[in-house]
Design a protein around this motif. Sequence first.
Motif, PDB file in Angstrom:
ATOM      1  N   VAL A 198       0.903  -1.258  -0.169  1.00 33.02           N
ATOM      2  CA  VAL A 198       0.053  -0.126  -0.153  1.00 33.02           C
ATOM      3  C   VAL A 198       0.729   1.351   0.066  1.00 33.02           C
ATOM      4  N   ASP A 199       2.045   1.251   0.887  1.00 27.63           N
ATOM      5  CA  ASP A 199       2.852   2.367   0.866  1.00 27.63           C
ATOM      6  C   ASP A 199       3.526   2.692  -0.415  1.00 27.63           C
ATOM      7  N   MET A 200       3.936   1.560  -1.147  1.00 25.01           N
ATOM      8  CA  MET A 200       4.874   1.738  -2.431  1.00 25.01           C
ATOM      9  C   MET A 200       3.756   2.195  -3.280  1.00 25.01           C
ATOM     10  N   TYR A 201       2.672   1.692  -3.288  1.00 26.65           N
ATOM     11  CA  TYR A 201       1.505   2.371  -4.417  1.00 26.65           C
ATOM     12  C   TYR A 201       1.037   3.680  -4.238  1.00 26.65           C
ATOM     13  N   ASN A 202       0.946   4.195  -2.714  1.00 30.08           N
ATOM     14  CA  ASN A 202       0.640   5.496  -2.606  1.00 30.08           C
ATOM     15  C   ASN A 202       1.737   6.542  -3.067  1.00 30.08           C
ATOM     16  N   THR A 203       3.164   6.081  -2.890  1.00 34.60           N
ATOM     17  CA  THR A 203       4.011   6.894  -3.241  1.00 34.60           C
ATOM     18  C   THR A 203       4.801   6.630  -4.686  1.00 34.60           C
ATOM     19  N   ALA A 204       4.065   5.961  -5.469  1.00 37.82           N
ATOM     20  CA  ALA A 204       4.591   5.657  -6.764  1.00 37.82           C
ATOM     21  C   ALA A 204       4.649   6.903  -7.696  1.00 37.82           C
ATOM     22  N   LEU A 205       3.586   7.795  -7.406  1.00 42.22           N
ATOM     23  CA  LEU A 205       3.423   9.065  -8.282  1.00 42.22           C
ATOM     24  C   LEU A 205       3.339  10.275  -7.231  1.00 42.22           C
ATOM     25  N   GLN A 206       4.258  11.079  -7.617  1.00 44.58           N
ATOM     26  CA  GLN A 206       4.597  12.305  -6.626  1.00 44.58           C
ATOM     27  C   GLN A 206       4.566  13.639  -7.482  1.00 44.58           C
ATOM     28  N   VAL A 207       3.758  14.686  -6.774  1.00 43.45           N
ATOM     29  CA  VAL A 207       4.181  15.901  -7.446  1.00 43.45           C
ATOM     30  C   VAL A 207       5.352  16.682  -7.115  1.00 43.45           C
ATOM     31  N   LEU A 208       6.104  17.285  -7.794  1.00 38.93           N
ATOM     32  CA  LEU A 208       7.361  17.954  -7.512  1.00 38.93           C
ATOM     33  C   LEU A 208       7.352  19.414  -7.835  1.00 38.93           C
ATOM     34  N   VAL A 209       7.605  20.298  -6.864  1.00 34.92           N
ATOM     35  CA  VAL A 209       7.546  21.668  -7.008  1.00 34.92           C
ATOM     36  C   VAL A 209       8.846  22.208  -6.293  1.00 34.92           C
ATOM     37  N   PHE A 210       9.307  23.482  -6.947  1.00 28.47           N
ATOM     38  CA  PHE A 210      10.544  24.014  -6.361  1.00 28.47           C
ATOM     39  C   PHE A 210      10.167  25.428  -5.601  1.00 28.47           C
ATOM     40  N   GLY A 211      10.522  25.820  -4.575  1.00 29.00           N
ATOM     41  CA  GLY A 211      10.518  27.015  -4.038  1.00 29.00           C
ATOM     42  C   GLY A 211      11.543  28.044  -4.860  1.00 29.00           C
ATOM     43  N   GLU A 212      11.289  29.284  -4.535  1.00 22.84           N
ATOM     44  CA  GLU A 212      12.150  30.301  -5.186  1.00 22.84           C
ATOM     45  C   GLU A 212      13.792  30.399  -4.790  1.00 22.84           C
ATOM     46  N   GLY A 213      14.612  30.093  -5.562  1.00 25.67           N
ATOM     47  CA  GLY A 213      15.826  30.023  -5.127  1.00 25.67           C
ATOM     48  C   GLY A 213      16.625  31.364  -4.747  1.00 25.67           C
ATOM     49  N   GLU A 214      17.751  31.185  -3.989  1.00 24.86           N
ATOM     50  CA  GLU A 214      18.484  32.384  -3.441  1.00 24.86           C
ATOM     51  C   GLU A 214      19.430  32.834  -4.477  1.00 24.86           C
ATOM     52  N   GLY A 215      19.745  34.139  -4.653  1.00 24.00           N
ATOM     53  CA  GLY A 215      20.781  34.801  -5.516  1.00 24.00           C
ATOM     54  C   GLY A 215      20.443  34.515  -6.944  1.00 24.00           C
ATOM     55  N   GLY A 216      19.206  34.311  -7.359  1.00 21.34           N
ATOM     56  CA  GLY A 216      18.953  33.907  -8.736  1.00 21.34           C
ATOM     57  C   GLY A 216      19.026  32.554  -9.301  1.00 21.34           C
ATOM     58  N   VAL A 217      19.415  31.783  -8.160  1.00 24.83           N
ATOM     59  CA  VAL A 217      19.773  30.416  -8.532  1.00 24.83           C
ATOM     60  C   VAL A 217      18.424  29.625  -8.378  1.00 24.83           C
ATOM     61  N   ASN A 218      17.697  29.227  -9.761  1.00 16.47           N
ATOM     62  CA  ASN A 218      16.628  28.594  -9.812  1.00 16.47           C
ATOM     63  C   ASN A 218      16.794  27.161 -10.874  1.00 16.47           C
ATOM     64  N   VAL A 219      15.915  26.223 -10.476  1.00 15.67           N
ATOM     65  CA  VAL A 219      15.901  25.060 -11.238  1.00 15.67           C
ATOM     66  C   VAL A 219      14.968  25.276 -12.579  1.00 15.67           C
ATOM     67  N   THR A 220      15.406  24.732 -13.777  1.00  9.73           N
ATOM     68  CA  THR A 220      14.588  25.013 -14.740  1.00  9.73           C
ATOM     69  C   THR A 220      14.315  23.429 -15.402  1.00  9.73           C
ATOM     70  N   ASP A 221      13.476  23.409 -16.312  1.00  6.75           N
ATOM     71  CA  ASP A 221      13.014  22.356 -17.129  1.00  6.75           C
ATOM     72  C   ASP A 221      14.047  21.564 -17.563  1.00  6.75           C
ATOM     73  N   GLU A 222      15.251  22.228 -18.210  1.00  5.84           N
ATOM     74  CA  GLU A 222      16.473  21.455 -18.576  1.00  5.84           C
ATOM     75  C   GLU A 222      17.031  20.589 -17.464  1.00  5.84           C
ATOM     76  N   ASP A 223      17.122  21.343 -16.145  1.00  3.48           N
ATOM     77  CA  ASP A 223      17.749  20.745 -15.124  1.00  3.48           C
ATOM     78  C   ASP A 223      17.004  19.589 -14.833  1.00  3.48           C
ATOM     79  N   VAL A 224      15.925  19.410 -14.730  1.00  2.20           N
ATOM     80  CA  VAL A 224      15.081  18.462 -14.175  1.00  2.20           C
ATOM     81  C   VAL A 224      15.002  17.220 -15.347  1.00  2.20           C
ATOM     82  N   PHE A 225      15.110  17.888 -16.503  1.00  2.00           N
ATOM     83  CA  PHE A 225      15.228  16.701 -17.666  1.00  2.00           C
ATOM     84  C   PHE A 225      16.754  15.884 -17.493  1.00  2.00           C
TER      85      PHE A 225
END
Length: 390
Positions: free
Chosen positions: A146-173
């Motif tokens: 049950v635990d494995m089934y419930n954690t199989a699909l997760q939403v991923l979001v990022f907060g605002e980075g410091e000093g202009g450092v942010n995550v891009t789609d290319e980074d995640v790719f």
Amino acid sequence: AEWQNPPDSARLYVYCASRFRPMTMILFPWLCPCLYLSSSRAWHLTLRSKATTARMMARVDQMPASRAPTLLERSKYVIYWRGEAKSGYTATFRHWEFVGALTSVMSARYAGTGAGAAEIENAAKAASFTNLFTLNPANPASADQVDMYNTALQVLVFGEGEGGVNVTDEDVFKATSRCSLIHHTYLWLGEGATYADLVRDSINSKVLRKAASNGETWRVRRYEFSFLNDTDNPRFGKDATRSVAKERKSLPKIWPVLELFKGAVDLKDPVIHLNLLEGLHECGPHPSKPEELKKVLALTLACGAKHMTISPRTRICKTTTPLCSISSHLLCNVAMVGSGSSQSILDPFAGSAATLLAAAMISPEVRTVGIDTGFGLDISRADIHRDFTT
């Protein structure tokens, strides 16, 4: 509404009318006889015919960038994790591996820009994971299942980075492409409790419009992950989330999105993979009503590392205690093996050099050094070299 060439201003106001209808009716009363403004958003705006609506929307798309309405741009992802042959073998390391891989990728991108290592690492660690469903079936095979089934699909979001450092789609790719514990990562386009809500939310996605207008081959697939009646659900715990019959019924309901795509449909090997994910809800108890379940439209961003190409069964160099390909990739990502860097990687107990081989797959530029007392005895150095060259 029947004009063939309305002024540019009229095209923009027609598109935005339902979003700002009180102001529109006060400032531009001449639009009122032509339009019936629905209580919903822009694509529900009704002109005298569907053909007229299509012509008007096409003209909006042709506007100069400075005059076109601003579309929503999202930085939200869905991660579909690989399953486990043995419960608890890899799940603990999922987030750890991804954050390590992401930190390495971002470090390579920000090299020479003055961004600090701490700022880059903090931006990667700002990742927030949320389960996309919570199931509690009456007769589960085990609590671990049950635990494995419930954690199989997760939403991923990022907060605002410091000093202009942010995550891009290319980074995640790039990070996804080197992670052994990720099955696929999807780019979130829109959501809704109904198909109409889903279309209204998705059609505002700048990513969707850009992908649709490129003329690339594409396809769409529907997957169902959660069910209202899980007690009688034969699919629970099985890899069977797609129903072709339900897919045929669902796709016409999101036709306003699909007709945006200019390229040809390719069911076998398309460039663009569109995914309709149904039966989702973020956190909380399992819903009891269909309207509480969420539909999500997502674009396949990347698939995880093809680690099986260096699995012990496919290796030329055979040993009695081989390190599995998942573990070797996991070690490299946790250690943040550099992307595109000329690092030197030392494994003082190399064995068949599985970890070094994974490092070379992740970043071909790295220099790998292995030490082991078994070379020439239980381990064939020549076979290891053949593994690297093939």
